[in-house]
Motif scaffolding. Structure first.
Motif, PDB file in Angstrom:
ATOM      1  N   GLU A  53      -1.367  -1.111   7.639  1.00  0.00           N
ATOM      2  CA  GLU A  53      -1.759  -1.501   6.282  1.00  0.00           C
ATOM      3  C   GLU A  53      -1.521  -2.982   6.040  1.00  0.00           C
ATOM      4  N   ALA A  54      -0.477  -3.539   6.643  1.00  0.00           N
ATOM      5  CA  ALA A  54      -0.225  -4.975   6.504  1.00  0.00           C
ATOM      6  C   ALA A  54      -1.379  -5.774   7.103  1.00  0.00           C
ATOM      7  N   GLY A  55      -1.863  -5.358   8.273  1.00  0.00           N
ATOM      8  CA  GLY A  55      -2.994  -6.037   8.884  1.00  0.00           C
ATOM      9  C   GLY A  55      -4.266  -5.890   8.064  1.00  0.00           C
ATOM     10  N   VAL A  56      -4.482  -4.705   7.480  1.00  0.00           N
ATOM     11  CA  VAL A  56      -5.678  -4.477   6.669  1.00  0.00           C
ATOM     12  C   VAL A  56      -5.698  -5.382   5.451  1.00  0.00           C
ATOM     13  N   ILE A  57      -4.582  -5.482   4.731  1.00  0.00           N
ATOM     14  CA  ILE A  57      -4.580  -6.274   3.504  1.00  0.00           C
ATOM     15  C   ILE A  57      -4.653  -7.767   3.797  1.00  0.00           C
ATOM     16  N   LEU A  58      -4.112  -8.218   4.935  1.00  0.00           N
ATOM     17  CA  LEU A  58      -4.296  -9.609   5.320  1.00  0.00           C
ATOM     18  C   LEU A  58      -5.771  -9.895   5.590  1.00  0.00           C
ATOM     19  N   GLY A  59      -6.437  -8.968   6.251  1.00  0.00           N
ATOM     20  CA  GLY A  59      -7.850  -9.156   6.550  1.00  0.00           C
ATOM     21  C   GLY A  59      -8.730  -9.096   5.323  1.00  0.00           C
ATOM     22  N   LEU A  60      -8.357  -8.268   4.336  1.00  0.00           N
ATOM     23  CA  LEU A  60      -9.172  -8.139   3.132  1.00  0.00           C
ATOM     24  C   LEU A  60      -9.261  -9.435   2.344  1.00  0.00           C
ATOM     25  N   ALA A  67       5.603  -1.075 -11.785  1.00  0.00           N
ATOM     26  CA  ALA A  67       4.292  -0.456 -11.640  1.00  0.00           C
ATOM     27  C   ALA A  67       3.509  -0.978 -10.442  1.00  0.00           C
ATOM     28  N   LEU A  68       4.146  -1.769  -9.587  1.00  0.00           N
ATOM     29  CA  LEU A  68       3.424  -2.365  -8.466  1.00  0.00           C
ATOM     30  C   LEU A  68       3.167  -1.327  -7.383  1.00  0.00           C
ATOM     31  N   GLY A  69       1.923  -1.249  -6.932  1.00  0.00           N
ATOM     32  CA  GLY A  69       1.559  -0.319  -5.867  1.00  0.00           C
ATOM     33  C   GLY A  69       0.462  -0.898  -5.000  1.00  0.00           C
ATOM     34  N   MET A  70       0.113  -0.194  -3.953  1.00  0.00           N
ATOM     35  CA  MET A  70      -0.890  -0.676  -3.016  1.00  0.00           C
ATOM     36  C   MET A  70      -2.281  -0.817  -3.632  1.00  0.00           C
ATOM     37  N   PRO A  71      -2.743   0.081  -4.523  1.00  0.00           N
ATOM     38  CA  PRO A  71      -4.076  -0.126  -5.111  1.00  0.00           C
ATOM     39  C   PRO A  71      -4.210  -1.493  -5.784  1.00  0.00           C
ATOM     40  N   GLN A  72      -3.170  -1.926  -6.503  1.00  0.00           N
ATOM     41  CA  GLN A  72      -3.237  -3.236  -7.149  1.00  0.00           C
ATOM     42  C   GLN A  72      -3.272  -4.359  -6.115  1.00  0.00           C
ATOM     43  N   PHE A 108       1.569 -15.961   1.771  1.00  0.00           N
ATOM     44  CA  PHE A 108       0.990 -15.426   2.994  1.00  0.00           C
ATOM     45  C   PHE A 108       2.039 -14.777   3.882  1.00  0.00           C
ATOM     46  N   LEU A 109       3.261 -15.322   3.886  1.00  0.00           N
ATOM     47  CA  LEU A 109       4.338 -14.691   4.634  1.00  0.00           C
ATOM     48  C   LEU A 109       4.891 -13.491   3.875  1.00  0.00           C
ATOM     49  N   ALA A 110       4.943 -13.606   2.535  1.00  0.00           N
ATOM     50  CA  ALA A 110       5.547 -12.540   1.729  1.00  0.00           C
ATOM     51  C   ALA A 110       4.676 -11.291   1.688  1.00  0.00           C
ATOM     52  N   LEU A 111       3.350 -11.459   1.713  1.00  0.00           N
ATOM     53  CA  LEU A 111       2.462 -10.310   1.519  1.00  0.00           C
ATOM     54  C   LEU A 111       2.621  -9.238   2.597  1.00  0.00           C
ATOM     55  N   PRO A 112       2.529  -9.567   3.906  1.00  0.00           N
ATOM     56  CA  PRO A 112       2.712  -8.491   4.892  1.00  0.00           C
ATOM     57  C   PRO A 112       4.113  -7.899   4.863  1.00  0.00           C
ATOM     58  N   LEU A 113       5.131  -8.727   4.587  1.00  0.00           N
ATOM     59  CA  LEU A 113       6.486  -8.189   4.489  1.00  0.00           C
ATOM     60  C   LEU A 113       6.611  -7.228   3.310  1.00  0.00           C
ATOM     61  N   LEU A 114       5.954  -7.569   2.183  1.00  0.00           N
ATOM     62  CA  LEU A 114       5.982  -6.683   1.010  1.00  0.00           C
ATOM     63  C   LEU A 114       5.259  -5.370   1.308  1.00  0.00           C
ATOM     64  N   VAL A 115       4.118  -5.446   1.992  1.00  0.00           N
ATOM     65  CA  VAL A 115       3.366  -4.230   2.314  1.00  0.00           C
ATOM     66  C   VAL A 115       4.169  -3.337   3.259  1.00  0.00           C
ATOM     67  N   THR A 129       7.358  -3.196   3.471  1.00  0.00           N
ATOM     68  CA  THR A 129       8.451  -2.634   2.674  1.00  0.00           C
ATOM     69  C   THR A 129       7.970  -1.455   1.834  1.00  0.00           C
ATOM     70  N   LEU A 130       6.775  -1.584   1.247  1.00  0.00           N
ATOM     71  CA  LEU A 130       6.254  -0.525   0.370  1.00  0.00           C
ATOM     72  C   LEU A 130       5.749   0.680   1.148  1.00  0.00           C
ATOM     73  N   THR A 131       5.161   0.452   2.342  1.00  0.00           N
ATOM     74  CA  THR A 131       4.488   1.528   3.062  1.00  0.00           C
ATOM     75  C   THR A 131       5.110   1.857   4.410  1.00  0.00           C
ATOM     76  N   GLY A 132       5.845   0.895   5.014  1.00  0.00           N
ATOM     77  CA  GLY A 132       6.369   1.091   6.360  1.00  0.00           C
ATOM     78  C   GLY A 132       5.303   1.039   7.432  1.00  0.00           C
ATOM     79  N   SER A 133       4.113   0.497   7.115  1.00  0.00           N
ATOM     80  CA  SER A 133       2.979   0.538   8.032  1.00  0.00           C
ATOM     81  C   SER A 133       2.520  -0.868   8.399  1.00  0.00           C
ATOM     82  N   ALA A 134       2.577  -1.192   9.691  1.00  0.00           N
ATOM     83  CA  ALA A 134       2.022  -2.466  10.163  1.00  0.00           C
ATOM     84  C   ALA A 134       0.505  -2.466  10.070  1.00  0.00           C
TER      85      ALA A 134
END
Length: 438
Positions: free
Chosen positions: A73-80, A127-132, A57-64, A66-71
């Protein structure tokens, strides 16, 4: 097929009253939970799985980020990961009451482990990306919804109603003790490797499944045998909602919890951004959440005794006012370690209230309805938290983290005032008597 007529409701009510009578005759004081093998397995599997969730749970927003530079998108994926409670939660509750709860929980853990393992595997192959990440979040949200409905309904069949406050307090204390370790370990684990927390979490799901399989007790008293067709599920959901609507204490506090969960969902990313604004590194961010875990641990240890001593209404009103008064200090803390102090103070009261409310709700809800009642409440509270997480990134971008903190503090003050003025909340008692008042 579960009938919805008057006679089946009467039979369910009579069975429920008999359960309460037997509990009062056979259980006069809480037993030593640590001598109960099934409870040991239940809490052991849960703690292993929670440690994995803590790391991820801590790693996921930090990873997002890092990959996108967008807070955002981090909030969106936590909510999903949790927004599916709004759509799938009621169905999950009906299925948890119809399907074998133990088997359902085991297969959900296996499925979540397999899905989570795809993240480090894809990263290893570049091969890790945001769609996955979005796909894993959605599918894990579905399985987590179904697991949560079955899990919340099972505990009263592992321990007696008299043992519920002690059991819930023990689960909370162990979970929050793990949070104290997990917050720090999460930051260190992310520093070791961005996808290492995901690999650990995948293994923890499998360990949890093994512990659940070893439990001997049945996870439910009875269940319907008819096929779960869409029409039958809709009728089942309606039956559960009708029962919940007639219980004003549970209904009113569920609405207040949902409103509070909007703040909670936004607060997680908010605290991360406040800490980073103070130049905190990932390890220090984890330590801030360790402070919250320490406060929650203290609250969980105090919860069983306070639940027996004070009425539910007083505990709920006190919790809201303490949160409202403590939350503004997040905005003015000048260093990351003072964020830790605020997190500790704010987190003490919530576990006390949660143990009191959950003990009450689980005790008064018939076993055949627990999945539906639990999922209906989760659809409100977890769905609200997901909405808060979804919009938190955008609100931080527009208002700034300190200003949003003050807005959320004002929201908490409104909720505390509403609870104080509510006669239903003020007169709520911590009792196993049915909630029949209108």
């Amino acid at each position: 097929m579960l009938e919805v007529g008057t006679a089946p409701r009467l039979r369910s009510w009579l069975r429920y009253r008999q359960d309460l009578t037997m509990d009062s005759l056979t259980s006069t004081s809480p037993r030593n939970l640590w001598r109960q093998r099934d409870f040991q397995l239940l809490i052991g599997g849960r703690l292993v799985s929670q440690l994995g969730d803590q790391l991820q749970f801590l790693a996921l927003p930090l990873l997002v980020v890092t990959l996108t530079g967008s807070a955002i998108e981090a909030g969106v994926i936590l909510g999903l990961q949790t927004v599916l409670y709004l759509v799938f939660g009621p169905v999950a509750g009906a299925l948890a009451d119809r399907w074998d709860r133990k088997s359902t929980m085991i297969w959900c853990e296996v499925g979540r482990g397999a899905l989570t393992a795809t993240v480090p595997i894809a990263a290893a192959f570049g091969a890790l990306g945001m769609p996955q990440l979005y796909l894993v979040a959605v599918l894990n949200g579905v399985l987590s919804t179904l697991f949560g409905a079955a899990n919340s309904s099972a505990l009263p069949n592992i321990v007696t109603k008299t043992d519920l406050p002690a059991a819930l307090g023990t689960v909370g204390a162990m979970s929050n003790a793990l949070r104290i370790l997990g917050g720090t370990v999460a930051g260190l684990a992310y520093a070791v490797g961005r996808t290492f927390p995901f690999a650990f979490n995948a293994a923890s799901f499998l360990a949890s499944a093994a512990a659940l399989r070893a439990i001997r007790a049945d996870f439910q008293q009875e269940r319907a045998t008819a096929s779960a067709s869409p029409r039958v599920l809709v009728a089942d959901i309606g039956h559960g909602l009708a029962w919940l609507w007639r219980r004003p204490v549970i209904r009113t506090l569920a609405v207040i919890d949902a409103a509070d969960s909007l703040r909670y969902g936004a607060g997680y990313l908010l605290i991360i951004m406040l800490a980073q604004r103070l130049d905190a590194n990932p390890t220090q961010v984890g330590i801030v959440f360790t402070g919250a875990g320490a406060g929650a641990l203290l609250g969980s240890l105090l919860a069983p005794a306070l639940t027996r001593r004070f009425p539910l209404g007083a505990l709920s009103i006190t919790m809201l006012w303490v949160e409202a008064l403590a939350f503004p200090f997040y905005a003015v803390a000048p260093t990351w370690w003072l964020l830790l102090v605020v997190a500790f103070a704010e987190s003490v009261v919530s576990p006390i209230y949660n143990v009191a409310l959950d003990s009450y709700r689980l005790a008064v809800t018939p076993d055949a309805l627990r999945g539906r009642v639990t999922s209906a409440i989760d659809a409100l509270t977890t769905g609200s938290a997901a909405i808060g997480a979804l919009v938190s990134g955008a609100l931080i971008a527009v208002l700034g983290a300190p200003a949003l903190t003050l807005v959320l503090a004002g929201w908490l003050a409104v909720l505390a005032l509403a609870a104080t003025l509510s006669r239903t909340v003020r007169t709520a008692t911590s009792t196993t008597s049915p909630d029949l008042t209108a």
